[in-house]
Design a protein around this motif. Structure first.
Motif, short mmCIF file in Angstrom:
data_model
loop_
_atom_site.label_atom_id
_atom_site.label_comp_id
_atom_site.label_asym_id
_atom_site.label_seq_id
_atom_site.Cartn_x
_atom_site.Cartn_y
_atom_site.Cartn_z
N TRP A 1 0.89 -1.45 0.16
CA TRP A 1 0.45 -0.03 0.00
C TRP A 1 1.18 0.91 -0.14
N ASN A 2 2.68 1.27 -0.59
CA ASN A 2 3.02 2.67 -0.17
C ASN A 2 3.74 2.42 -1.74
N TRP A 3 2.94 3.31 -2.49
CA TRP A 3 3.30 3.63 -3.77
C TRP A 3 4.72 3.24 -4.17
N GLN A 4 5.75 3.96 -3.82
CA GLN A 4 6.83 4.00 -3.79
C GLN A 4 8.24 2.83 -3.79
N THR A 5 7.23 1.28 -2.58
CA THR A 5 7.74 -0.14 -2.61
C THR A 5 7.11 -0.64 -3.42
N ALA A 6 5.87 -0.38 -3.55
CA ALA A 6 5.05 -1.11 -3.97
C ALA A 6 5.58 -0.86 -5.65
N TYR A 7 6.05 -0.49 -6.17
CA TYR A 7 6.63 0.01 -7.85
C TYR A 7 8.02 -0.28 -7.72
N ASN A 8 8.68 -0.14 -6.58
CA ASN A 8 9.76 -0.62 -6.85
C ASN A 8 9.65 -2.52 -6.71
N PHE A 9 9.05 -2.87 -5.95
CA PHE A 9 8.63 -4.59 -6.03
C PHE A 9 8.56 -5.30 -7.93
N CYS A 10 7.76 -3.97 -8.14
CA CYS A 10 7.15 -4.76 -9.93
C CYS A 10 8.19 -4.26 -10.72
N THR A 11 9.07 -2.79 -10.51
CA THR A 11 10.08 -2.35 -11.38
C THR A 11 11.38 -2.67 -10.91
N GLY A 12 11.67 -2.10 -9.95
CA GLY A 12 12.85 -2.84 -9.71
C GLY A 12 13.69 -1.84 -9.00
N SER B 1 14.86 2.07 1.63
CA SER B 1 13.69 1.64 2.07
C SER B 1 12.37 2.31 2.65
N PRO B 2 11.09 2.82 2.19
CA PRO B 2 10.17 3.60 3.70
C PRO B 2 9.76 2.55 4.05
N CYS B 3 9.77 1.28 4.13
CA CYS B 3 9.22 0.03 5.09
C CYS B 3 10.54 -0.94 5.46
N LEU B 4 11.06 -0.27 6.25
CA LEU B 4 12.52 -1.27 7.19
C LEU B 4 11.92 -0.27 8.75
N GLU B 5 11.59 -1.13 9.59
CA GLU B 5 11.22 -0.99 11.23
C GLU B 5 12.29 -1.60 11.95
N GLY B 6 12.59 -0.35 12.77
CA GLY B 6 13.76 -0.99 13.82
C GLY B 6 15.21 -0.19 13.32
N TRP B 7 15.47 0.68 12.46
CA TRP B 7 16.15 1.38 11.90
C TRP B 7 16.83 2.91 12.84
N PRO B 8 17.67 3.41 12.91
CA PRO B 8 18.88 2.50 12.77
C PRO B 8 19.37 1.10 13.77
N SER B 9 20.04 0.76 12.87
CA SER B 9 20.15 -0.86 13.86
C SER B 9 20.49 -1.85 12.92
N ARG B 10 21.47 -2.68 13.25
CA ARG B 10 22.35 -3.56 12.27
C ARG B 10 21.32 -4.64 12.11
N GLN C 1 19.32 -4.25 -3.01
CA GLN C 1 18.39 -3.68 -4.05
C GLN C 1 17.49 -4.61 -4.50
N GLN C 2 18.58 -6.50 -4.49
CA GLN C 2 17.26 -7.14 -4.30
C GLN C 2 16.36 -8.38 -3.23
N ARG C 3 16.73 -7.56 -1.69
CA ARG C 3 16.14 -7.83 -0.73
C ARG C 3 15.64 -6.68 -0.26
N GLN C 4 15.36 -5.76 -1.42
CA GLN C 4 14.77 -4.18 -1.60
C GLN C 4 14.36 -3.43 -0.15
N LEU C 5 15.93 -3.46 0.14
CA LEU C 5 16.39 -2.35 1.28
C LEU C 5 16.56 -1.30 1.26
#
Length: 399
Positions: free
Chosen positions: A37-48, A332-341, A390-394
């Motif tokens: 439901w996030n335009w940026q991450t959905a578009y990235n998933f579909c197009t790279g 990616s705007p869809c990361l939880e817990g950043w900044p952390s390893r 990039q492949q892991r969509q981070l």
């Protein structure tokens, strides 16, 4: 009254009686994220790659009580959002949900809520860059007509996100639906009575009954609320799909199938990868037959969630090293817990970052215009490491 009109009225009555989903209202913005439901991450998933713009138009086609709408508004602050639904009561809850959560405050772009059958979406003005249609098509009297209606509103290069039921993983649900209907007799269509009959059935059946076991193991956490129970077991209209009928439906849309949003499930290797001969025998299969083989071997699939697109849509795989070095990365705007390893990725899976990966992600700042190549030199990460991010969509990459 036509059969289609009668079905639509029955569905509206169900959701006016039991508005769905029954997620509680909150005075805070929706928690976390859903990358679909996030335009940026959905578009990235579909197009790279990252989309060229964020000021898009989004349609929530069959919004129900607005749980998804709340996220679409919250996760896409520069987007215009239109939400439609057949049910007057569900739409009222959706508007109240989004008002209380605060996602409507301070927005420059408008948000509209319209009571409208999905099949009439053709009357909406303009086109949409992202259309979200979750849990709706399988409840229509004519899913093809509904799909074609929303497909006609998809802009060139736009994405359509769909969720529909799968027959194999819902076998016990369909059995219970029919049993409840038989016991209701001429009271079928009284959804409060249907919930009562269904609750009694689950209490009366032996605990080792396969329908009871399936409900306890897969659905009981969802169905403690009557609204969810009614949606699952007392619905007046449901069409379940298999891979063959699903792709028959998709073909009527005139759109391009981009893939399932849970591609790991559809990897045949996870099921028979240990047997080289079986894998060799599967090599002649086309994509559709491979998907069918997966669902036959793992019949737990209860729904399909996937993306369609209206061409033209450029796909970037970043296999060209120089193109990857020139790209501008951002986290990616869809990361939880950043900044952390140790963070959660776009799918809420835990990811442990190496020191170099962490340094690269920390250095990502698209406003500085630093390229992948420049950040590699600054952080010590190698090119394959950047490609893995990039492949892991981070990270999202802009050309």
């Amino acid at each position: 009254m036509s059969d289609s009109q009668a079905i639509s009225q029955a569905v509206a009555k169900l959701y006016n009686t039991f508005p769905f989903p029954p997620d509680p209202l909150s005075d805070e913005a929706p928690p976390g994220y859903n990358w679909r439901w996030n335009w940026q991450t959905a578009y990235n998933f579909c197009t790279g790659r990252k989309p060229a713009r964020e000021a898009v138009r989004i349609l929530d086609a069959g919004c129900g009580t607005g749980s998804g709408t709340d996220y679409l508004i919250h996760l896409n602050p520069q987007a215009e959002v239109v939400a439609i639904d057949l049910s007057e009561k569900a739409l009222e809850v959706a508007q109240e949900r989004c008002r209380r959560s605060g996602v409507l405050e301070g927005r420059e772009k408008p948000v509209q809520f319209l009571q409208m059958p999905l099949e009439e979406a053709v009357a909406l003005p303009g086109e949409f860059d992202l259309i979200n249609c979750v849990g709706v098509l399988h409840h229509l009297p004519n899913p093809v007509k509904g799909l074609q209606a929303i497909a006609s509103k998809l802009a060139p290069g736009g994405l359509l996100h769909i969720f529909v039921y799968a027959e194999l993983g819902r076998r016990e649900i369909r059995l219970m639906q029919e049993a409840i209907a038989l016991l209701q007799g001429d009271r079928r269509g009284d959804y409060t009575d249907g919930v009562k009959v269904g609750r009694h059935l689950f209490s009366a059946l032996p605990q080792d009954n396969p329908i009871v076991k399936q409900d306890r193991e897969r659905w009981s956490l969802e169905n403690h609320r009557d609204e969810a129970f009614a949606d699952m077991y007392v619905h007046p209209q449901e069409i379940d799909y298999n891979i063959e009928t699903l792709f028959d439906l998709i073909e009527t849309s005139g759109l391009t199938f981009l893939g399932f949003s849970n591609p790991q499930f559809w990897q045949l290797e996870r099921l028979i990868g240990a047997d080289a001969e079986l894998m060799a025998r599967s090599e002649h299969l086309g994509e559709r037959d491979r998907y069918r083989l997966v669902e036959l071997l793992d019949p737990s699939v209860a729904h399909y969630e996937f993306f369609l697109a209206r061409p033209p849509l450029e796909i970037s795989d970043w296999s060209d090293d120089e193109a990857l070095r020139r790209a501008i990365p951002e986290r990616s705007p869809c990361l939880e817990g950043w900044p952390s390893r140790n963070i959660f990725d776009f799918n809420y899976q835990i990811v442990s970052l190496s020191e170099a990966e962490f340094a690269f992600l920390e250095a990502c700042a698209p406003e500085r215009g630093a390229s992948v190549g420049e950040l590699l030199e600054a952080t010590g990460l190698d090119l394959e490491g950047a490609r893995s991010l990039q492949q892991r969509q981070l990270i999202l990459l802009a050309c």
